[in-house]
Design an enzyme around this catalytic site. Sequence first.
Site, PDB file in Angstrom:
ATOM      1  N   ASP A  35       0.809  -1.219   0.000  1.00 14.29           N
ATOM      2  CA  ASP A  35       0.000   0.000   0.000  1.00 14.29           C
ATOM      3  C   ASP A  35       0.841   1.267   0.000  1.00 14.29           C
ATOM      4  O   ASP A  35       0.530   2.255  -0.654  1.00 14.29           O
ATOM      5  CB  ASP A  35      -0.894   0.025   1.240  1.00 14.29           C
ATOM      6  CG  ASP A  35      -1.979  -1.032   1.135  1.00 14.29           C
ATOM      7  OD1 ASP A  35      -2.513  -1.433   2.172  1.00 14.29           O
ATOM      8  OD2 ASP A  35      -2.277  -1.447  -0.004  1.00 14.29           O
ATOM      9  N   SER A  84     -38.124 -20.671  -8.033  1.00 14.32           N
ATOM     10  CA  SER A  84     -39.264 -19.953  -8.608  1.00 14.32           C
ATOM     11  C   SER A  84     -40.533 -20.731  -8.266  1.00 14.32           C
ATOM     12  O   SER A  84     -40.477 -21.772  -7.607  1.00 14.32           O
ATOM     13  CB  SER A  84     -39.092 -19.813 -10.110  1.00 14.32           C
ATOM     14  OG  SER A  84     -39.036 -21.093 -10.668  1.00 14.32           O
ATOM     15  N   LEU A  85     -41.658 -20.207  -8.705  1.00 12.38           N
ATOM     16  CA  LEU A  85     -42.932 -20.844  -8.358  1.00 12.38           C
ATOM     17  C   LEU A  85     -43.540 -21.517  -9.568  1.00 12.38           C
ATOM     18  O   LEU A  85     -43.356 -21.051 -10.693  1.00 12.38           O
ATOM     19  CB  LEU A  85     -43.915 -19.773  -7.875  1.00 12.38           C
ATOM     20  CG  LEU A  85     -43.637 -19.140  -6.522  1.00 12.38           C
ATOM     21  CD1 LEU A  85     -44.583 -17.972  -6.299  1.00 12.38           C
ATOM     22  CD2 LEU A  85     -43.805 -20.167  -5.418  1.00 12.38           C
ATOM     23  N   GLU A 115     -51.207 -13.944  -1.359  1.00 11.96           N
ATOM     24  CA  GLU A 115     -50.525 -12.650  -1.501  1.00 11.96           C
ATOM     25  C   GLU A 115     -50.630 -12.198  -2.937  1.00 11.96           C
ATOM     26  O   GLU A 115     -50.774 -13.017  -3.841  1.00 11.96           O
ATOM     27  CB  GLU A 115     -49.032 -12.796  -1.161  1.00 11.96           C
ATOM     28  CG  GLU A 115     -48.771 -13.139   0.269  1.00 11.96           C
ATOM     29  CD  GLU A 115     -47.354 -13.671   0.477  1.00 11.96           C
ATOM     30  OE1 GLU A 115     -46.513 -13.543  -0.422  1.00 11.96           O
ATOM     31  OE2 GLU A 115     -47.117 -14.231   1.549  1.00 11.96           O
ATOM     32  N   LYS A 117     -49.040 -11.083  -6.352  1.00  8.45           N
ATOM     33  CA  LYS A 117     -47.755 -11.340  -6.998  1.00  8.45           C
ATOM     34  C   LYS A 117     -47.323 -10.030  -7.640  1.00  8.45           C
ATOM     35  O   LYS A 117     -47.904  -9.580  -8.633  1.00  8.45           O
ATOM     36  CB  LYS A 117     -47.892 -12.441  -8.042  1.00  8.45           C
ATOM     37  CG  LYS A 117     -46.573 -12.873  -8.623  1.00  8.45           C
ATOM     38  CD  LYS A 117     -46.746 -14.179  -9.387  1.00  8.45           C
ATOM     39  CE  LYS A 117     -45.416 -14.682  -9.909  1.00  8.45           C
ATOM     40  NZ  LYS A 117     -44.793 -13.796 -10.865  1.00  8.45           N
ATOM     41  N   ASP A 119     -45.128  -7.519  -9.735  1.00 10.90           N
ATOM     42  CA  ASP A 119     -44.327  -7.716 -10.940  1.00 10.90           C
ATOM     43  C   ASP A 119     -43.077  -6.834 -10.858  1.00 10.90           C
ATOM     44  O   ASP A 119     -43.047  -5.722 -11.368  1.00 10.90           O
ATOM     45  CB  ASP A 119     -45.170  -7.358 -12.168  1.00 10.90           C
ATOM     46  CG  ASP A 119     -44.586  -7.947 -13.430  1.00 10.90           C
ATOM     47  OD1 ASP A 119     -43.666  -8.775 -13.328  1.00 10.90           O
ATOM     48  OD2 ASP A 119     -45.044  -7.569 -14.520  1.00 10.90           O
ATOM     49  N   GLU A 176     -39.829  -8.310  -3.248  1.00  8.03           N
ATOM     50  CA  GLU A 176     -39.826  -7.821  -4.619  1.00  8.03           C
ATOM     51  C   GLU A 176     -39.458  -6.343  -4.624  1.00  8.03           C
ATOM     52  O   GLU A 176     -40.057  -5.544  -3.889  1.00  8.03           O
ATOM     53  CB  GLU A 176     -41.236  -8.029  -5.186  1.00  8.03           C
ATOM     54  CG  GLU A 176     -41.305  -8.150  -6.659  1.00  8.03           C
ATOM     55  CD  GLU A 176     -40.893  -9.529  -7.199  1.00  8.03           C
ATOM     56  OE1 GLU A 176     -40.423 -10.391  -6.420  1.00  8.03           O
ATOM     57  OE2 GLU A 176     -41.042  -9.711  -8.412  1.00  8.03           O
ATOM     58  N   TYR A 226     -41.309  -4.702  -1.313  1.00 10.70           N
ATOM     59  CA  TYR A 226     -42.265  -5.386  -0.451  1.00 10.70           C
ATOM     60  C   TYR A 226     -41.668  -6.724  -0.057  1.00 10.70           C
ATOM     61  O   TYR A 226     -41.242  -7.502  -0.919  1.00 10.70           O
ATOM     62  CB  TYR A 226     -43.586  -5.641  -1.175  1.00 10.70           C
ATOM     63  CG  TYR A 226     -44.591  -4.517  -1.055  1.00 10.70           C
ATOM     64  CD1 TYR A 226     -44.716  -3.782   0.118  1.00 10.70           C
ATOM     65  CD2 TYR A 226     -45.434  -4.208  -2.114  1.00 10.70           C
ATOM     66  CE1 TYR A 226     -45.646  -2.762   0.229  1.00 10.70           C
ATOM     67  CE2 TYR A 226     -46.376  -3.191  -2.013  1.00 10.70           C
ATOM     68  CZ  TYR A 226     -46.475  -2.473  -0.837  1.00 10.70           C
ATOM     69  OH  TYR A 226     -47.388  -1.479  -0.732  1.00 10.70           O
ATOM     70  N   LYS A 315     -51.633 -16.764 -12.334  1.00 11.74           N
ATOM     71  CA  LYS A 315     -51.385 -15.548 -13.127  1.00 11.74           C
ATOM     72  C   LYS A 315     -52.661 -15.107 -13.819  1.00 11.74           C
ATOM     73  O   LYS A 315     -53.343 -15.935 -14.436  1.00 11.74           O
ATOM     74  CB  LYS A 315     -50.330 -15.853 -14.199  1.00 11.74           C
ATOM     75  CG  LYS A 315     -48.975 -16.197 -13.607  1.00 11.74           C
ATOM     76  CD  LYS A 315     -48.017 -15.059 -13.825  1.00 11.74           C
ATOM     77  CE  LYS A 315     -46.692 -15.590 -14.263  1.00 11.74           C
ATOM     78  NZ  LYS A 315     -45.956 -14.768 -15.119  1.00 11.74           N
ATOM     79  N   CYS A 409     -43.452  18.523 -40.436  1.00  8.63           N
ATOM     80  CA  CYS A 409     -43.912  18.683 -39.050  1.00  8.63           C
ATOM     81  C   CYS A 409     -45.390  19.069 -39.047  1.00  8.63           C
ATOM     82  O   CYS A 409     -45.771  20.054 -39.694  1.00  8.63           O
ATOM     83  CB  CYS A 409     -43.082  19.745 -38.334  1.00  8.63           C
ATOM     84  SG  CYS A 409     -43.707  20.103 -36.682  1.00  8.63           S
ATOM     85  N   CYS A 412     -45.476  22.858 -37.658  1.00  7.99           N
ATOM     86  CA  CYS A 412     -44.877  24.038 -38.280  1.00  7.99           C
ATOM     87  C   CYS A 412     -44.512  23.820 -39.749  1.00  7.99           C
ATOM     88  O   CYS A 412     -44.027  24.732 -40.406  1.00  7.99           O
ATOM     89  CB  CYS A 412     -43.662  24.507 -37.480  1.00  7.99           C
ATOM     90  SG  CYS A 412     -42.242  23.405 -37.647  1.00  7.99           S
ATOM     91  N   CYS A 427     -38.660  17.084 -35.788  1.00  6.71           N
ATOM     92  CA  CYS A 427     -38.781  18.386 -36.441  1.00  6.71           C
ATOM     93  C   CYS A 427     -37.539  19.179 -36.053  1.00  6.71           C
ATOM     94  O   CYS A 427     -37.312  19.435 -34.870  1.00  6.71           O
ATOM     95  CB  CYS A 427     -40.028  19.092 -35.946  1.00  6.71           C
ATOM     96  SG  CYS A 427     -40.028  20.822 -36.437  1.00  6.71           S
ATOM     97  N   CYS A 433     -40.682  26.043 -33.799  1.00  6.99           N
ATOM     98  CA  CYS A 433     -41.807  25.101 -33.823  1.00  6.99           C
ATOM     99  C   CYS A 433     -42.625  25.249 -32.537  1.00  6.99           C
ATOM    100  O   CYS A 433     -42.129  24.979 -31.444  1.00  6.99           O
ATOM    101  CB  CYS A 433     -41.266  23.682 -33.970  1.00  6.99           C
ATOM    102  SG  CYS A 433     -42.566  22.441 -33.961  1.00  6.99           S
TER     103      CYS A 433
HETATM  104  S1  IVH Z   1     -42.814 -16.391  -3.013  1.00  9.67           S
HETATM  105  C1  IVH Z   1     -40.090 -20.280  -3.620  1.00  9.67           C
HETATM  106  N1  IVH Z   1     -44.366 -14.292  -3.016  1.00  9.67           N
HETATM  107  O1  IVH Z   1     -42.590 -14.184  -8.305  1.00  9.67           O
HETATM  108  C2  IVH Z   1     -40.503 -19.042  -4.305  1.00  9.67           C
HETATM  109  N2  IVH Z   1     -42.905 -14.581  -4.868  1.00  9.67           N
HETATM  110  O2  IVH Z   1     -41.482 -17.365  -9.293  1.00  9.67           O
HETATM  111  C3  IVH Z   1     -40.867 -18.005  -3.322  1.00  9.67           C
HETATM  112  N3  IVH Z   1     -43.035 -12.764  -6.506  1.00  9.67           N
HETATM  113  O3  IVH Z   1     -39.503 -14.000  -9.025  1.00  9.67           O
HETATM  114  C4  IVH Z   1     -41.453 -16.814  -3.973  1.00  9.67           C
HETATM  115  N4  IVH Z   1     -44.572 -11.574  -5.486  1.00  9.67           N
HETATM  116  O4  IVH Z   1     -39.834 -12.684  -6.855  1.00  9.67           O
HETATM  117  C5  IVH Z   1     -43.418 -14.964  -3.700  1.00  9.67           C
HETATM  118  N5  IVH Z   1     -45.803 -12.471  -2.846  1.00  9.67           N
HETATM  119  C6  IVH Z   1     -44.864 -13.147  -3.508  1.00  9.67           C
HETATM  120  C7  IVH Z   1     -44.336 -12.675  -4.745  1.00  9.67           C
HETATM  121  C8  IVH Z   1     -43.356 -13.431  -5.386  1.00  9.67           C
HETATM  122  C9  IVH Z   1     -43.780 -11.648  -6.550  1.00  9.67           C
HETATM  123  C10 IVH Z   1     -42.053 -13.153  -7.555  1.00  9.67           C
HETATM  124  C11 IVH Z   1     -40.776 -13.699  -7.034  1.00  9.67           C
HETATM  125  C12 IVH Z   1     -40.305 -14.652  -8.111  1.00  9.67           C
HETATM  126  C13 IVH Z   1     -41.579 -15.034  -8.787  1.00  9.67           C
HETATM  127  C14 IVH Z   1     -41.973 -16.453  -8.413  1.00  9.67           C
END
Ligand code: IVH
Length: 702
Positions: A35, A84-85, A115, A117, A119, A176, A226, A315, A409, A412, A427, A433
């Site tokens: 350093d 993922s779900l 809950e 979901k 986006d 999220e 959230y 969904k 335009c 104008c 334009c 304009c």
């Molecule tokens: S639970 C084991 N709760 O949706 C998976 N996911 O594939 C636990 N998402 O990208 C996820 N709102 O970020 C959960 N209230 C919620 C959600 C949520 C949005 C998103 C999550 C993931 C996708 C699920």
Amino acid sequence: MPDFSAVQHRIHALTERLHHLNHQYYQLDISEIPDQEFDQLLAELQQLETEYPDLVLPNSPTRRVGGTITKQFPTAVHRYPMLSLGNTYSEDDLREFDERVQKGLEGALYAYVCELKIDGVAMSLTYEHGQLTQGVTRGDGTRGDVVTANVRTIKTLPLALRPGPDQPLDFEVRGEVFLPLPVFAELNTEREQNGEALLANPRNAASGTLKLQNSAQVAARKLRFYAYSLLTPGRHFASHSAALEALTRYGLPVSDTWRRATSITEVLDFVHYWAKKRFDLPVATDGIVIKVDNLRQQDQLGYTAKSPRWAIAYKYPAEAARTRLNEVIYNVGRTGAVTPVALLTPVPLAGTVVKRATLHNANQIEALDLRLGDLVYVEKGGEIIPKITGVDLSARPVHAVPIRFPTECPACGTPLVRPEGEAHFRCPNERGCPPQLKARLEHYVSRKALNIDGLGAETVGRFFDLNMVTTPADIYDLPARRPELVTLERLGQKSIDNLIAGIEVSKQVPFPRVLFGLGIRYVGETVAQKLAAHYRSIEAIMAASAEEMAAVPEVGGVIAVAAAYWFQQPENRALVERLRQAGVQLAVTGEAPVPASDRLAGLTFVLSGVFEQHSRDELQQLIISNGGKITGSISKKLSYLVAGDNMGPAKREKALGFKVPIISETDLMALLPTATEAPEVRDSAAENPVVPAGPGQQGSLF
Ligand code: IVH
């Protein structure tokens, strides 16, 4: 007589060497030399630069901002993989899911948590001893990007938690990160005005924002978070609902829309309730997540390779409507960009009645082969801006008229141009304009620019239509034109007094906002701040070449060329001169006002190194006036080490050892309220209490 070429040579060599060493150190964690030797090289360069200021290279390592601006983010392995779900679009699938759960639990009683979901972008946060220590994106589920500094800019996210008796020592929160819809809309309006490409939807906007290298820019975008789950090594809570309640108690933002449901019928009630209601929320949602509440039962059900068996996402189908395209009109924006807008037979869609849809540009009209009179499909992109996604060709009227993009335009008559590589026709008549001039005035008086009380977009537009105001400088002549003002309809004495006072007060608006207000293409709020901080006065900016400006951090070549071009135009120079005579702030004066809050209450800071935007005293004052404490030494209790240029490596090592987060001056500023901070967006669900028809065990939460 000094040997300039030898000095120049040495400056080059030192610069290159130091850049290399910095890269090794900050990006690859390699210390090639001790350093002390590094410090000597840096000191030598600093000495030479002081003696020969003309020879300083634009990107000299002596000007580097901390170690936080990297080309990429470090990555971290998730302690628990981010799965993922399973998704479904049908209610039958939901019933089947319920049957599988029932079977898996062998007849035991069970309940669900439903809950929304959201986006947005999945995020994993680590809290250690109640302090937020890390934010990691989902990445590939196993390893994600460490975006802690960016996550820290989320104002609703506590950096330090409210302690509670049941609070686990260390835990992970998942949730999220999203961009509230009004913020997304505002961002796109701004981008449109600056001639930048629009962001497709709030999710892309949130994801792009998290990947920005500059946390101050991230802060300006007002991300939100959230939380939807809490993870600890053992089973700390008996149920998911108990964990959500605990998260709320600790001060973490949990959407209060969740409900417990004791049967699949109640789950479906929840699904139906939010099918329409979700459009009243200021956040994009694309479905419902259904989770088995009891954590022991979750374990019993277990996981498939990709997703839990105890949860599923329902969904909502993307909402589309079919309606007639009656006319296409062409809007001319502040920078001359011409945007086609479709006028439609009004049709209800996703909670509103749609009458207009954007067509973006000529390419899109061509790609869709649109004709006037066509029946078109409209969808809400990111649930907010309706767009035309297709044509029902089977219903095309025989006399449907092809749409011809104008060559002149519409406002104008100037022939339109389409610069190479750009999607928009423009334009080029920037001086004459009318819609461009009007939009520039509206921008000048807008909230983030001069924010003139008593002179909103509508009033300034009216003055423009009456030919009383055509450039921002004309605004400052209004007080002397009172006799004319009193003759105007719908403008009483009181409004005039208000307007005149507002104009007077606006002369104190700080220079960066005036610079932003000039409406120079690509010069948004952040760039204006950077240019103002670097050059300190409008004269200095006017005297700078595009090349010089491009070397200012955050100001790239395209912006620099646009800014230099703007300042070369005689009418813009004349405008600046008139603004000066009017007494508008055209230079950085003294110290910025210190915003006060309790944002940093309970946090301690060490400052180290040389800072770029503020003096050390100013930073100390800022920290103290926002409730934080300054200390001299690094311990494991320290909340943050604020690193400036040339911070001692020993401090860095010590902080890393104690896992104390190292932040830059910009990160620190992002933690503070700004003097002009807008009120935060609140969920309309929280403001308009309603109880859904079905699941309502926690009705009081609404
Ligand atoms: S639970 C084991 N709760 O949706 C998976 N996911 O594939 C636990 N998402 O990208 C996820 N709102 O970020 C959960 N209230 C919620 C959600 C949520 C949005 C998103 C999550 C993931 C996708 C699920």
